[in-house]
Design an enzyme around this catalytic site. Structure first.
Site, PDB file in Angstrom:
ATOM      1  N   SER A 184       0.580  -1.150   0.212  1.00 46.30           N
ATOM      2  CA  SER A 184      -0.192   0.275  -0.105  1.00 46.30           C
ATOM      3  C   SER A 184       1.014   1.234   0.228  1.00 46.30           C
ATOM      4  O   SER A 184       2.189   1.340  -0.715  1.00 46.30           O
ATOM      5  CB  SER A 184      -0.750   0.226   0.996  1.00 46.30           C
ATOM      6  N   HIS A 195      -4.474  -5.441  -1.833  1.00 44.32           N
ATOM      7  CA  HIS A 195      -5.466  -5.283  -0.975  1.00 44.32           C
ATOM      8  C   HIS A 195      -7.332  -6.062  -0.793  1.00 44.32           C
ATOM      9  O   HIS A 195      -8.278  -5.787   0.731  1.00 44.32           O
ATOM     10  CB  HIS A 195      -6.665  -3.844  -0.906  1.00 44.32           C
ATOM     11  N   GLU A 246      -1.754  -2.823  -8.331  1.00 47.26           N
ATOM     12  CA  GLU A 246      -2.646  -2.646  -7.225  1.00 47.26           C
ATOM     13  C   GLU A 246      -3.453  -0.928  -6.628  1.00 47.26           C
ATOM     14  O   GLU A 246      -2.041  -0.624  -6.826  1.00 47.26           O
ATOM     15  CB  GLU A 246      -2.634  -4.080  -6.862  1.00 47.26           C
TER      16      GLU A 246
END
Length: 301
Positions: A109, A271, A202
């Site tokens: 992330s 995620h 992502e």
């Protein structure tokens, strides 16, 4: 690339929060997970600090990172969570310190910014995978095994259904992470390098038009020139996931269908509920004929 040393039962590992503050209940569960692997867990100051949306000041978060790499007893550095904040400390990192004390660095992330920075200025292999406040499941436990023994990656259609968007077979080193953060690196000293690489992307809770805009930014910045392939991981939305996935799949096909490099989608990186760990910086191969992504181990014994 520099491969960090493998972990062994009884090793000490550090947990830090270089971005936002972790949920303490989830943090406790994550610590218990690491302990179940036979690891001794040491916490940085930042895991209990809070300053607005950050886990303490920039100086505190930067100091935590440096202390964990400098400590000779710590064999790996795990990020508690993402959120926001790693871009704020990237310019202050002592990259020579990290290069002289290479060890496992793990997170995803917002941690994508540190993956880009550390690889660019140290050559250290880093790991994109579930963080300490994540929900640990079989995928997470399997991912952590690659830190104890040199296991290469072999991700195929049996793990999750994969879709071929553009055909081909290419080899290159793995790089990438969160698409929003990758786009944020453009124009900075930590700008993502894609020539000769296989790009993993992502994201979470980004509407399709935003994903379109970010990929167009990468394209216009020349990031698809000389690239060896694209691996599309999880793109999740908190609501209307089914309709969102259909719209997004259509967009990816339109955007990449004429790409001169192989593109595969459907990977469980990011995620989503399953988040398989990846070693960034290792040599890899994408083969659409076999719907397969392989990669060398990220650690050495």
């Amino acid at each position: 690339m520099i491969q960090p040393k493998a972990l062994r039962r009884g090793d000490a590992v550090g947990v830090i929060a270089p971005a936002s503050s972790p949920d303490q209940r989830k943090l406790t569960r994550g610590i218990q997970f690491l302990q179940s692997l036979g690891l001794k867990v040491y916490l940085g100051r930042t895991v209990t600090e809070k300053q607005g949306y950050l886990a303490g000041s920039d100086q505190v978060r930067l100091g935590d990172l440096h202390e964990m790499f400098l400590n000779p007893y710590i064999r790996a550095v795990f990020c508690a969570r993402g959120g926001y904040g790693t871009a704020r400390i990237a310019e202050g990192i002592d990259y020579d310190l990290i290069k002289c004390h290479p060890k496992i660095f793990w997170g995803y992330s917002d941690i994508t910014y540190l993956h880009m920075a550390i690889q660019k200025f140290t050559g250290l292999v880093t790991f994109h995978g579930p963080m300490i406040v994540s929900d640990f499941n079989s995928a997470a436990r399997f991912s952590f095994l690659q830190l104890f023994q040199p296991l290469g990656l072999a991700y195929n259609d049996r793990i999750s259904p994969l879709q071929v968007i553009a055909e081909g077979k290419r080899a290159g080193s793995l790089t990438g992470g969160n698409l929003t953060v990758l786009t944020d690196t453009i124009g900075t000293p930590f700008e993502i390098e894609t020539i000769g690489k296989i790009l993993v992307i992502e994201d979470v809770n980004e509407p399709v038009y935003r994903i379109d805009a970010m990929l167009q930014q990468l394209k216009s910045s020349g990031k698809f020139n000389g690239i060896q392939g694209v691996v599309i991981g999880d793109f999740t939305m908190d609501k209307d996931q089914e309709a969102y996935s259909k719209e997004l799949d259509y967009f990816f096909r339109c955007f990449f269908q004429s790409a001169p490099f192989p593109v595969l989608s459907g990977f469980k990186f990011g995620h989503g509920r399953r988040n398989y760990g990846l070693a960034f910086g290792v040599n890899a191969c994408i083969d659409t004929a076999g719907k397969l992504l392989t990669a060398e181990p990220g650690i050495q014994l």
